[in-house]
Design a protein around this motif. Sequence first.
Motif, mmCIF file in Angstrom:
data_model
loop_
_atom_site.group_PDB
_atom_site.id
_atom_site.type_symbol
_atom_site.label_atom_id
_atom_site.label_comp_id
_atom_site.label_asym_id
_atom_site.label_seq_id
_atom_site.Cartn_x
_atom_site.Cartn_y
_atom_site.Cartn_z
ATOM 1 N N ASN A 95 -8.427 77.662 46.423
ATOM 2 C CA ASN A 95 -8.326 76.223 47.284
ATOM 3 C C ASN A 95 -7.423 76.538 48.185
ATOM 4 O O ASN A 95 -6.073 76.691 48.235
ATOM 5 C CB ASN A 95 -7.537 75.210 46.019
ATOM 6 C CG ASN A 95 -7.413 73.888 46.764
ATOM 7 O OD1 ASN A 95 -7.530 73.695 47.819
ATOM 8 N ND2 ASN A 95 -7.145 72.946 45.821
ATOM 9 N N VAL A 96 -7.945 76.552 49.581
ATOM 10 C CA VAL A 96 -7.230 76.861 50.898
ATOM 11 C C VAL A 96 -6.292 75.968 50.993
ATOM 12 O O VAL A 96 -5.234 75.945 51.561
ATOM 13 C CB VAL A 96 -8.162 77.155 51.846
ATOM 14 C CG1 VAL A 96 -8.949 78.415 51.626
ATOM 15 C CG2 VAL A 96 -8.975 76.007 52.014
ATOM 16 N N VAL A 97 -6.331 74.615 50.456
ATOM 17 C CA VAL A 97 -5.342 73.505 50.666
ATOM 18 C C VAL A 97 -3.940 74.052 49.999
ATOM 19 O O VAL A 97 -2.909 73.785 50.616
ATOM 20 C CB VAL A 97 -5.860 72.150 50.582
ATOM 21 C CG1 VAL A 97 -4.764 71.177 50.444
ATOM 22 C CG2 VAL A 97 -6.928 71.725 51.314
ATOM 23 N N LEU A 98 -4.093 74.261 48.919
ATOM 24 C CA LEU A 98 -3.163 74.840 48.128
ATOM 25 C C LEU A 98 -2.329 75.892 48.860
ATOM 26 O O LEU A 98 -1.193 76.041 48.623
ATOM 27 C CB LEU A 98 -3.358 75.157 46.833
ATOM 28 C CG LEU A 98 -3.820 73.945 45.704
ATOM 29 C CD1 LEU A 98 -4.154 74.673 44.436
ATOM 30 C CD2 LEU A 98 -2.765 72.880 45.623
ATOM 31 N N ARG A 99 -2.981 76.868 49.230
ATOM 32 C CA ARG A 99 -2.287 78.045 50.072
ATOM 33 C C ARG A 99 -1.518 77.397 51.245
ATOM 34 O O ARG A 99 -0.256 78.285 51.422
ATOM 35 C CB ARG A 99 -3.458 78.720 50.717
ATOM 36 C CG ARG A 99 -4.163 79.749 49.538
ATOM 37 C CD ARG A 99 -4.941 80.536 50.260
ATOM 38 N NE ARG A 99 -5.894 81.186 49.342
ATOM 39 C CZ ARG A 99 -6.942 81.722 49.278
ATOM 40 N NH1 ARG A 99 -7.380 82.311 50.687
ATOM 41 N NH2 ARG A 99 -7.801 82.161 48.469
ATOM 42 N N ARG A 100 -1.493 76.382 51.856
ATOM 43 C CA ARG A 100 -0.779 75.793 52.910
ATOM 44 C C ARG A 100 0.353 75.239 52.374
ATOM 45 O O ARG A 100 1.360 74.569 53.301
ATOM 46 C CB ARG A 100 -1.603 74.853 53.806
ATOM 47 C CG ARG A 100 -2.638 75.750 54.441
ATOM 48 C CD ARG A 100 -3.674 74.878 55.499
ATOM 49 N NE ARG A 100 -4.402 75.579 56.301
ATOM 50 C CZ ARG A 100 -5.807 75.559 56.170
ATOM 51 N NH1 ARG A 100 -6.276 74.483 55.585
ATOM 52 N NH2 ARG A 100 -6.563 76.258 56.853
ATOM 53 N N ILE A 101 0.301 74.794 51.128
ATOM 54 C CA ILE A 101 1.729 74.072 50.546
ATOM 55 C C ILE A 101 2.467 74.916 49.849
ATOM 56 O O ILE A 101 2.091 75.969 48.996
ATOM 57 C CB ILE A 101 1.113 73.125 49.452
ATOM 58 C CG1 ILE A 101 0.139 72.145 50.108
ATOM 59 C CG2 ILE A 101 2.368 72.506 48.747
ATOM 60 C CD1 ILE A 101 -0.535 71.223 49.113
ATOM 61 N N ARG A 102 4.001 75.016 50.206
ATOM 62 C CA ARG A 102 4.971 75.821 49.584
ATOM 63 C C ARG A 102 4.993 75.595 48.329
ATOM 64 O O ARG A 102 5.474 74.226 48.162
ATOM 65 C CB ARG A 102 6.030 76.012 50.587
ATOM 66 C CG ARG A 102 6.889 77.020 50.101
ATOM 67 C CD ARG A 102 8.235 76.951 51.168
ATOM 68 N NE ARG A 102 9.276 77.859 50.215
ATOM 69 C CZ ARG A 102 10.436 77.774 50.734
ATOM 70 N NH1 ARG A 102 10.797 77.176 51.637
ATOM 71 N NH2 ARG A 102 11.328 78.501 50.200
ATOM 72 N N ALA A 103 4.929 76.426 47.371
ATOM 73 C CA ALA A 103 5.215 75.976 45.877
ATOM 74 C C ALA A 103 6.635 75.642 45.592
ATOM 75 O O ALA A 103 6.849 74.912 44.618
ATOM 76 C CB ALA A 103 4.510 77.097 45.189
ATOM 77 N N ASP A 104 7.627 76.070 46.374
ATOM 78 C CA ASP A 104 8.950 75.997 45.891
ATOM 79 C C ASP A 104 9.746 75.872 47.092
ATOM 80 O O ASP A 104 9.802 76.765 47.723
ATOM 81 C CB ASP A 104 9.285 77.266 44.949
ATOM 82 C CG ASP A 104 10.663 77.079 44.434
ATOM 83 O OD1 ASP A 104 11.183 75.909 44.429
ATOM 84 O OD2 ASP A 104 11.129 77.858 43.619
ATOM 85 N N ASN A 105 10.507 74.917 47.201
ATOM 86 C CA ASN A 105 11.293 74.462 48.284
ATOM 87 C C ASN A 105 12.683 74.919 48.157
ATOM 88 O O ASN A 105 13.540 74.487 48.959
ATOM 89 C CB ASN A 105 11.082 73.146 48.860
ATOM 90 C CG ASN A 105 11.525 71.943 48.171
ATOM 91 O OD1 ASN A 105 11.961 72.300 47.033
ATOM 92 N ND2 ASN A 105 11.351 70.865 48.599
ATOM 93 N N ARG A 106 13.018 75.424 46.884
ATOM 94 C CA ARG A 106 14.338 75.548 46.581
ATOM 95 C C ARG A 106 14.920 76.887 47.398
ATOM 96 O O ARG A 106 14.226 77.877 47.466
ATOM 97 C CB ARG A 106 14.295 76.239 45.029
ATOM 98 C CG ARG A 106 14.125 75.022 44.134
ATOM 99 C CD ARG A 106 14.192 75.628 42.682
ATOM 100 N NE ARG A 106 15.426 76.406 42.368
ATOM 101 C CZ ARG A 106 16.330 76.043 41.680
ATOM 102 N NH1 ARG A 106 16.450 74.749 41.232
ATOM 103 N NH2 ARG A 106 17.388 76.881 41.344
ATOM 104 N N PRO A 107 16.109 76.837 47.542
ATOM 105 C CA PRO A 107 16.778 78.137 48.181
ATOM 106 C C PRO A 107 16.805 79.177 47.167
ATOM 107 O O PRO A 107 16.653 78.933 46.208
ATOM 108 C CB PRO A 107 18.385 77.530 48.599
ATOM 109 C CG PRO A 107 18.326 76.018 48.705
ATOM 110 C CD PRO A 107 17.137 75.589 47.615
ATOM 111 N N LEU A 108 16.894 80.490 47.820
ATOM 112 C CA LEU A 108 16.980 81.564 46.950
ATOM 113 C C LEU A 108 18.188 81.749 45.858
ATOM 114 O O LEU A 108 19.246 81.174 46.412
ATOM 115 C CB LEU A 108 16.938 82.829 47.802
ATOM 116 C CG LEU A 108 15.518 82.971 48.583
ATOM 117 C CD1 LEU A 108 15.738 84.198 49.532
ATOM 118 C CD2 LEU A 108 14.365 83.122 47.852
ATOM 119 N N PRO A 109 17.944 82.129 44.944
ATOM 120 C CA PRO A 109 18.850 82.158 43.939
ATOM 121 C C PRO A 109 20.158 82.985 44.465
ATOM 122 O O PRO A 109 20.000 83.991 45.174
ATOM 123 C CB PRO A 109 18.393 82.926 42.522
ATOM 124 C CG PRO A 109 17.020 82.811 42.808
ATOM 125 C CD PRO A 109 16.717 82.641 44.177
ATOM 126 N N GLY A 110 21.187 82.787 44.283
ATOM 127 C CA GLY A 110 22.501 83.428 44.843
ATOM 128 C C GLY A 110 22.917 82.554 46.080
ATOM 129 O O GLY A 110 24.119 82.727 46.735
#
Length: 167
Positions: A95-110
């Motif tokens: 699904n190319v639409v899903l490829r354009r959505i960032r799955a996680d917008n959390r900052p990196l651990p640390g």
Amino acid sequence: MTRRSKTLVAEAEAPTFPAIPPAQVLPRLAALQTASTMELKQQWRELFGTEPPAFNRAYLQSRLAYRIQELAYGGLKPEIRARLEALGQQLDGGNVVLRRIRADNRPLPGTRLVREYNGVQHVVTVRADDFEYEGRPYRSLSAIARHITGTRWNGHAFFGLRGRSGA
């Protein structure tokens, strides 16, 4: 039409792009920074053989920079392209639409998020599965913002993460 003549016809119809000598790469990349949007769009037509997309200037510059280097040094090997496509299929089922959505917008651990509120500096540490504030774990930044202010806040907005690319 024989197989050989079909191949020749296909090769004749394939668009040709200018070869870029490696010595011209750095000057061309530098010129992208000062080129007008009209000039960037014209370069897009020359280097991609299509009309430029209706994206912002930064997008055009970054894609043109990649294309210039690709034409000068060569692109990804077919095996690497195939491997990347296979990985993409595993992640999103094609699904190319899903490829354009960032799955996680959390900052990196640390990552440490610092916010001054009412004259007090508040520091949050991003952990793998939650956030730490004042030695306690919190499930979301919004919960921490609510604890600090006593009112409902979007945690990403409170800590200044909203509005940046990728956040």
